[in-house]
Design an enzyme around this catalytic site. Sequence first.
Site, PDB file in Angstrom:
ATOM      1  N   ARG A   1       0.997  -1.248   0.037  1.00  0.00           N
ATOM      2  CA  ARG A   1      -0.022   0.064  -0.072  1.00  0.00           C
ATOM      3  C   ARG A   1       0.901   1.203  -0.115  1.00  0.00           C
ATOM      4  NH1 ARG A   1      -3.582  -1.361   5.275  1.00  0.00           N
ATOM      5  NH2 ARG A   1      -1.800  -2.321   5.602  1.00  0.00           N
TER       6      ARG A   1
ATOM      7  N   LYS B   1       2.020   2.393   7.276  1.00  0.00           N
ATOM      8  CA  LYS B   1       2.312   1.494   8.277  1.00  0.00           C
ATOM      9  C   LYS B   1       3.476   2.478   9.132  1.00  0.00           C
ATOM     10  CE  LYS B   1       1.050  -2.083   9.184  1.00  0.00           C
ATOM     11  NZ  LYS B   1      -0.091  -2.522  10.257  1.00  0.00           N
TER      12      LYS B   1
ATOM     13  N   TYR C   1      -0.811   4.694  10.271  1.00  0.00           N
ATOM     14  CA  TYR C   1      -1.153   3.735  11.390  1.00  0.00           C
ATOM     15  C   TYR C   1       0.307   3.651  12.396  1.00  0.00           C
ATOM     16  CZ  TYR C   1      -5.258   1.881   8.810  1.00  0.00           C
ATOM     17  OH  TYR C   1      -6.336   1.669   8.481  1.00  0.00           O
TER      18      TYR C   1
ATOM     19  N   HIS D   1      -0.166   1.950  15.980  1.00  0.00           N
ATOM     20  CA  HIS D   1      -0.429   0.892  16.970  1.00  0.00           C
ATOM     21  C   HIS D   1       0.822   0.830  17.851  1.00  0.00           C
ATOM     22  CE1 HIS D   1      -3.588  -0.900  14.562  1.00  0.00           C
ATOM     23  NE2 HIS D   1      -3.009  -0.757  13.467  1.00  0.00           N
TER      24      HIS D   1
ATOM     25  N   GLU E   1      -5.412   4.774  13.815  1.00  0.00           N
ATOM     26  CA  GLU E   1      -6.384   3.817  14.309  1.00  0.00           C
ATOM     27  C   GLU E   1      -7.090   4.601  15.534  1.00  0.00           C
ATOM     28  OE1 GLU E   1      -3.058   3.653  13.972  1.00  0.00           O
ATOM     29  OE2 GLU E   1      -2.145   3.426  16.076  1.00  0.00           O
TER      30      GLU E   1
ATOM     31  N   SER F   1     -11.071  -3.068   8.071  1.00  0.00           N
ATOM     32  CA  SER F   1     -11.967  -4.061   8.219  1.00  0.00           C
ATOM     33  C   SER F   1     -12.924  -4.828   7.236  1.00  0.00           C
ATOM     34  CB  SER F   1     -12.668  -3.886   9.601  1.00  0.00           C
ATOM     35  OG  SER F   1     -11.818  -3.737  10.535  1.00  0.00           O
TER      36      SER F   1
ATOM     37  N   SER G   1     -24.291 -15.403  20.397  1.00  0.00           N
ATOM     38  CA  SER G   1     -23.153 -16.076  20.671  1.00  0.00           C
ATOM     39  C   SER G   1     -22.987 -16.474  22.163  1.00  0.00           C
ATOM     40  CB  SER G   1     -21.919 -15.318  20.294  1.00  0.00           C
ATOM     41  OG  SER G   1     -20.639 -15.790  20.445  1.00  0.00           O
TER      42      SER G   1
ATOM     43  N   VAL H   1     -14.321 -11.459  15.693  1.00  0.00           N
ATOM     44  CA  VAL H   1     -14.699 -10.685  17.122  1.00  0.00           C
ATOM     45  C   VAL H   1     -13.660  -9.619  17.582  1.00  0.00           C
ATOM     46  CG1 VAL H   1     -15.746 -12.778  17.824  1.00  0.00           C
ATOM     47  CG2 VAL H   1     -13.525 -12.517  18.633  1.00  0.00           C
TER      48      VAL H   1
ATOM     49  N   ALA I   1      -9.336 -12.177  13.317  1.00  0.00           N
ATOM     50  CA  ALA I   1      -9.122 -11.355  14.589  1.00  0.00           C
ATOM     51  C   ALA I   1      -7.714 -11.999  15.115  1.00  0.00           C
ATOM     52  CB  ALA I   1      -9.933 -11.734  15.584  1.00  0.00           C
ATOM     53  N   ILE I   2      -6.746 -12.354  14.159  1.00  0.00           N
ATOM     54  CA  ILE I   2      -5.589 -12.967  14.446  1.00  0.00           C
ATOM     55  C   ILE I   2      -4.711 -11.753  14.951  1.00  0.00           C
ATOM     56  CG2 ILE I   2      -4.420 -12.775  12.050  1.00  0.00           C
ATOM     57  CD1 ILE I   2      -3.838 -15.418  14.927  1.00  0.00           C
ATOM     58  N   ASP I   3      -5.026 -10.418  14.356  1.00  0.00           N
ATOM     59  CA  ASP I   3      -4.220  -9.174  14.852  1.00  0.00           C
ATOM     60  C   ASP I   3      -4.416  -8.759  16.374  1.00  0.00           C
ATOM     61  OD1 ASP I   3      -6.555  -8.258  14.387  1.00  0.00           O
ATOM     62  OD2 ASP I   3      -5.964  -6.549  13.562  1.00  0.00           O
TER      63      ASP I   3
ATOM     64  N   VAL J   1      -3.773 -14.699   8.410  1.00  0.00           N
ATOM     65  CA  VAL J   1      -2.782 -13.771   8.016  1.00  0.00           C
ATOM     66  C   VAL J   1      -3.197 -12.285   8.900  1.00  0.00           C
ATOM     67  CG1 VAL J   1      -2.230 -12.525   5.991  1.00  0.00           C
ATOM     68  CG2 VAL J   1      -2.564 -14.838   5.789  1.00  0.00           C
TER      69      VAL J   1
ATOM     70  N   ASN K   1      -1.967  -9.348   8.201  1.00  0.00           N
ATOM     71  CA  ASN K   1      -2.344  -8.109   7.407  1.00  0.00           C
ATOM     72  C   ASN K   1      -2.922  -8.471   6.089  1.00  0.00           C
ATOM     73  OD1 ASN K   1      -0.158  -9.484   6.204  1.00  0.00           O
ATOM     74  ND2 ASN K   1       0.883  -7.583   5.366  1.00  0.00           N
TER      75      ASN K   1
HETATM   76  N1  LIG Z   1      -6.281  -9.854  10.054  1.00  0.00           N
HETATM   77  C1  LIG Z   1      -6.439  -8.474   9.368  1.00  0.00           C
HETATM   78  O1  LIG Z   1      -5.952  -8.347   8.238  1.00  0.00           O
HETATM   79  C2  LIG Z   1      -7.501  -7.727   9.946  1.00  0.00           C
HETATM   80  C3  LIG Z   1      -8.058  -6.392   9.099  1.00  0.00           C
HETATM   81  C4  LIG Z   1      -9.049  -5.721   9.714  1.00  0.00           C
HETATM   82  C5  LIG Z   1      -9.433  -6.046  10.982  1.00  0.00           C
HETATM   83  N2  LIG Z   1      -8.928  -7.219  11.749  1.00  0.00           N
HETATM   84  C6  LIG Z   1      -9.546  -7.512  12.925  1.00  0.00           C
HETATM   85  O2  LIG Z   1     -10.676  -8.160  12.855  1.00  0.00           O
HETATM   86  C7  LIG Z   1     -11.319  -7.984  14.202  1.00  0.00           C
HETATM   87  C8  LIG Z   1     -12.607  -7.634  14.041  1.00  0.00           C
HETATM   88  O3  LIG Z   1     -12.836  -6.080  13.649  1.00  0.00           O
HETATM   89  P1  LIG Z   1     -14.186  -5.243  13.324  1.00  0.00           P
HETATM   90  O4  LIG Z   1     -13.611  -4.228  12.873  1.00  0.00           O
HETATM   91  O5  LIG Z   1     -15.088  -6.021  12.704  1.00  0.00           O
HETATM   92  O6  LIG Z   1     -14.574  -4.928  15.033  1.00  0.00           O
HETATM   93  P2  LIG Z   1     -16.167  -4.638  15.437  1.00  0.00           P
HETATM   94  O7  LIG Z   1     -15.671  -3.885  16.536  1.00  0.00           O
HETATM   95  O8  LIG Z   1     -16.795  -3.894  14.463  1.00  0.00           O
HETATM   96  O9  LIG Z   1     -16.824  -5.857  15.573  1.00  0.00           O
HETATM   97  C9  LIG Z   1     -16.553  -7.018  16.546  1.00  0.00           C
HETATM   98  C10 LIG Z   1     -17.607  -7.430  16.979  1.00  0.00           C
HETATM   99  O10 LIG Z   1     -17.449  -8.734  17.792  1.00  0.00           O
HETATM  100  C11 LIG Z   1     -18.633  -9.102  18.604  1.00  0.00           C
HETATM  101  N3  LIG Z   1     -18.107  -9.790  19.816  1.00  0.00           N
HETATM  102  C12 LIG Z   1     -17.335  -9.587  20.786  1.00  0.00           C
HETATM  103  N4  LIG Z   1     -17.330 -10.591  21.611  1.00  0.00           N
HETATM  104  C13 LIG Z   1     -18.071 -11.265  21.039  1.00  0.00           C
HETATM  105  C14 LIG Z   1     -18.383 -12.844  21.379  1.00  0.00           C
HETATM  106  N5  LIG Z   1     -17.995 -13.259  22.391  1.00  0.00           N
HETATM  107  N6  LIG Z   1     -19.013 -13.512  20.429  1.00  0.00           N
HETATM  108  C15 LIG Z   1     -19.328 -13.057  19.168  1.00  0.00           C
HETATM  109  N7  LIG Z   1     -19.191 -11.873  18.670  1.00  0.00           N
HETATM  110  C16 LIG Z   1     -18.703 -11.006  19.732  1.00  0.00           C
HETATM  111  C17 LIG Z   1     -18.884  -7.348  19.098  1.00  0.00           C
HETATM  112  O11 LIG Z   1     -20.222  -7.458  19.457  1.00  0.00           O
HETATM  113  C18 LIG Z   1     -18.824  -6.815  17.723  1.00  0.00           C
HETATM  114  O12 LIG Z   1     -20.227  -6.709  16.990  1.00  0.00           O
HETATM  115  C19 LIG Z   1     -10.479  -7.201  15.066  1.00  0.00           C
HETATM  116  O13 LIG Z   1      -9.518  -7.868  15.850  1.00  0.00           O
HETATM  117  C20 LIG Z   1      -9.732  -6.258  14.128  1.00  0.00           C
HETATM  118  O14 LIG Z   1      -8.401  -6.023  14.407  1.00  0.00           O
HETATM  119  C21 LIG Z   1      -7.924  -7.876  11.166  1.00  0.00           C
END
Ligand SMILES: NC(=O)c1ccc[n+]([C@@H]2O[C@H](COP(=O)([O-])OP(=O)(O)OC[C@H]3O[C@@H](n4cnc5c(N)ncnc54)[C@H](O)[C@@H]3O)[C@@H](O)[C@H]2O)c1
Length: 371
Positions: free
Chosen positions: A15, A75, A94, A96, A118, A134, A220, A239, A268-270, A298, A300
């Site tokens: 990026r 980054k 970003y 962090h 962020e 996201s 959930s 989550v 949610a691995i991050d 992954v 990122n």
């Molecule tokens: N891997 C990547 O490249 C990458 C990229 C973007 C975001 N992410 C990650 O993805 C994750 C989600 O991000 P988001 O923007 O959707 O967050 P968000 O806050 O919009 O949504 C998270 C949801 O999880 C729900 N939740 C919490 N505890 C729960 C449980 N026990 N059971 C079910 N649902 C539950 C919350 O109610 C909420 O609706 C974050 O960790 C974010 O950092 C990762």
Amino acid sequence: MIVGTLRENKNHEYRVGLTPESVHELASHGHEVLVESGAGEGIGAHDALYERAGGRIVSDVADIFARAEMIVKVKELQPDERALLRPGQILYAYLHLAPDPEQTRDLMASGAICIAYETVTDDSGGLPLLKPMSQVAGRMSIQAGATALEKANGGRGVLLGGVPGVLPAKVAVIGGGVVGFNAAQMAAGLGADVTVLDRDPQVLERLGMYFEARAKTRFSNRANLAECVADADLVIGAVLIPGAAAPKLVTTEMLKTMKKGAVLVDVAIDQGGCFETSRPTTHADPTYVIDGVVHYCVANMPGAVAHTSTYALNNVTLPHALRIANLGWREAMRRDPHLLAGLNVWDGKVTYQAVADDLGLPYTPAADALA
Ligand SMILES: NC(=O)c1ccc[n+]([C@@H]2O[C@H](COP(=O)([O-])OP(=O)(O)OC[C@H]3O[C@@H](n4cnc5c(N)ncnc54)[C@H](O)[C@@H]3O)[C@@H](O)[C@H]2O)c1
């Protein structure tokens, strides 16, 4: 203002902080934009495009640090780049910082004004500069999952949408926030049998109203999760508990109940991941198999679709960058408390409470910077 943008140098990061279109916007407001040679290569934006947009190509990074009043990046800066930051220079990227004491220390030592994408907020209490990534990751999780479900990639050999006469795949999305909503939208669009689990009744209600019969919602809890996971061909972990590590919702025992060749995509691995068996992987080697279940973890994901991600990011970062360039950072933050919320480090002080708390550093309210 003189604005600079650099080539990203993290592994597989394609990026770029400013697209040629963003450079054009800044230039047409009378700002000078310095672009490191090759900065846009990863999205197919060559130096000539930046020049046509009104940018000036610079081959020496040190030159950009010496001249630019604001550095716009994706980054965080690497240690050798942080050494080039000057007191009073603005860094907009970003960052962090909470898990990164070394970077925080360097930024404090630099005397620069460090604005973290962020932590910039909006009226609805969201994090608008995080949201597009996201959205990208949520949508991509279904593509990644669909590929991993193919037999040659270790999957069950199931097509998400099925075909007439053959049932579609079952997709369970854990977490119905930005990632989860976008994942569900893509999976439902492909004709999969989608269930979204969340524990927030308002989230479930919103999803129910949006998807109507195209996706199911489910509260959930442990029992419902166990049932959905055992039944699913593809599980998406989406989550987030803000500021905390992701809860390990899919346990090693639950994994044993899954179908052989089923796929877990832990977005949610991050934040540590929400499957007990998750460990971070890279785009170069994105999956591994435990108990016959393919894991894609992954950290990122948006980097793989750098073109889309860069444009999505610029759509939300450029308006603030323009206001900072037009008004100066202080006046821009005086007029917009949401931008002020992005201020993490100023004048050698940490101005974001959670970063200070996590790193055991003294906290200075961001508003003090406006005095
Ligand atoms: N891997 C990547 O490249 C990458 C990229 C973007 C975001 N992410 C990650 O993805 C994750 C989600 O991000 P988001 O923007 O959707 O967050 P968000 O806050 O919009 O949504 C998270 C949801 O999880 C729900 N939740 C919490 N505890 C729960 C449980 N026990 N059971 C079910 N649902 C539950 C919350 O109610 C909420 O609706 C974050 O960790 C974010 O950092 C990762």
